[in-house]
Write an enzyme that holds these catalytic residues in place. Structure first.
Site, PDB file in Angstrom:
ATOM      1  N   GLU A  47     -72.440  97.659  60.485  1.00 21.41           N
ATOM      2  CA  GLU A  47     -72.322  96.309  59.918  1.00 21.41           C
ATOM      3  C   GLU A  47     -73.558  95.485  60.239  1.00 21.41           C
ATOM      4  O   GLU A  47     -73.973  95.391  61.400  1.00 21.41           O
ATOM      5  CB  GLU A  47     -71.089  95.601  60.478  1.00 21.41           C
ATOM      6  N   ASP A  98     -69.462  92.771  55.159  1.00 20.63           N
ATOM      7  CA  ASP A  98     -68.911  91.475  55.547  1.00 20.63           C
ATOM      8  C   ASP A  98     -69.548  90.423  54.646  1.00 20.63           C
ATOM      9  O   ASP A  98     -70.750  90.145  54.751  1.00 20.63           O
ATOM     10  CB  ASP A  98     -69.209  91.194  57.021  1.00 20.63           C
ATOM     11  N   GLN A 101     -65.014  92.662  54.877  1.00 19.98           N
ATOM     12  CA  GLN A 101     -64.481  91.545  55.652  1.00 19.98           C
ATOM     13  C   GLN A 101     -64.864  90.237  54.976  1.00 19.98           C
ATOM     14  O   GLN A 101     -65.906  90.147  54.320  1.00 19.98           O
ATOM     15  CB  GLN A 101     -65.001  91.579  57.095  1.00 19.98           C
ATOM     16  N   GLU A 150     -61.540  88.301  58.701  1.00 15.55           N
ATOM     17  CA  GLU A 150     -62.224  88.036  59.966  1.00 15.55           C
ATOM     18  C   GLU A 150     -62.702  86.585  59.988  1.00 15.55           C
ATOM     19  O   GLU A 150     -63.897  86.303  59.902  1.00 15.55           O
ATOM     20  CB  GLU A 150     -63.389  89.005  60.172  1.00 15.55           C
TER      21      GLU A 150
END
Length: 258
Positions: free
Chosen positions: A143, A178, A204, A240
């Site tokens: 990530e 993300d 996310q 998240e």
């Protein structure tokens, strides 16, 4: 239709960690994720997953010494033995908890260290992780973290992450997309989602700029959720974010998906 996983490290913090599984299930979630499971024995977490009929979508390898500024060890030269011990431990938890994937944390580049060398170390450790995970059908994820959230992390752009995955060259290594970090660093989320479908195995979300619920701010999540359906993204979407107030009070955005 998007499938959402509650992040138990950031949501439902009104109750102790082990009670958040039931809270997530009662709120309508079918899956959960969290940063780290290592403060609890696997059987304790497995019991909560089973009792509440929840899927565990994701967790991370250990962070290292957070007080000293560490955020993962897998890109740190000279720390390979510790990093691989953390990878092995994460695999043990993934097997015990029936989790299909683990995010292997790279780490913050130490002051004065060569970032290129750190990248090489990370690639070697990712290959080790991929080969350990592959016989069990597990995926390894990486990530990109935006500098405002994690300064000096090894990589911050989705395109850097994609390049690392390409260089690792293992079929069970993917990126963890993300959208909060991606919008801050790269922008053009539509292109990322469309053009790189199949390269990311977990997503996310959070509102931008404040990392709260995905119902306000500069990211149009209604559009993105339709786009994930359009590209037939099969994975979970991890929530998240930090709730503005009480977790339940901010779940209005989730009503359409419960």
């Amino acid at each position: 239709m998007p499938r959402f996983a509650a992040n138990l490290s950031m949501m439902f913090t009104e109750v102790p960690f082990i009670e958040r599984f039931a809270a997530a299930r009662n709120a309508g979630f079918n899956a959960v994720e969290f940063l780290f499971p290592y403060d609890h024995p696997p059987h304790e977490i497995r019991q909560q997953l089973t009792q509440n009929n929840l899927t565990l979508a994701l967790f991370n390898t250990a962070a290292g010494n957070v007080r000293a500024g560490e955020w993962g060890l897998s890109a740190l030269p000279g720390r390979e033995k510790e990093a691989r011990t953390d990878i092995d431990r994460a695999l043990e938890y993934a097997l015990a908890l029936n989790c299909e994937q683990v995010h292997v944390m790279a780490g913050v580049v130490p002051t004065g260290e060569d970032a290129g060398l750190c990248r090489e170390v990370f690639i070697d450790n990712l290959r080790y992780a991929a080969e350990r995970f592959a016989p069990h059908g597990k995926r390894v994820l990486i990530e990109a973290l935006s500098p405002g959230v994690k300064p000096d992390y090894l990589f911050s752009s989705q395109y850097q992450a994609l390049a690392i995955v390409k260089d690792v060259s293992r079929p069970n290594v993917f990126i963890q997309l993300d959208t909060f970090h991606a919008q801050k660093v790269d922008g053009n989320l539509t292109r990322l989602i469309r053009d790189y479908a199949g390269k990311y195995a977990h997503v996310q979300i959070a509102g931008l700029p404040d990392r709260h619920e995905p119902d306000d701010g500069e990211i149009n999540y209604s559009w993105l959720f339709r786009l994930f359906d359009e590209v037939e993204y099969p994975g979970w979407i991890g929530c998240e974010y930090t709730p503005r107030t009480h977790t339940e009070a901010g779940l209005g955005w989730f009503n359409a998906w419960r």
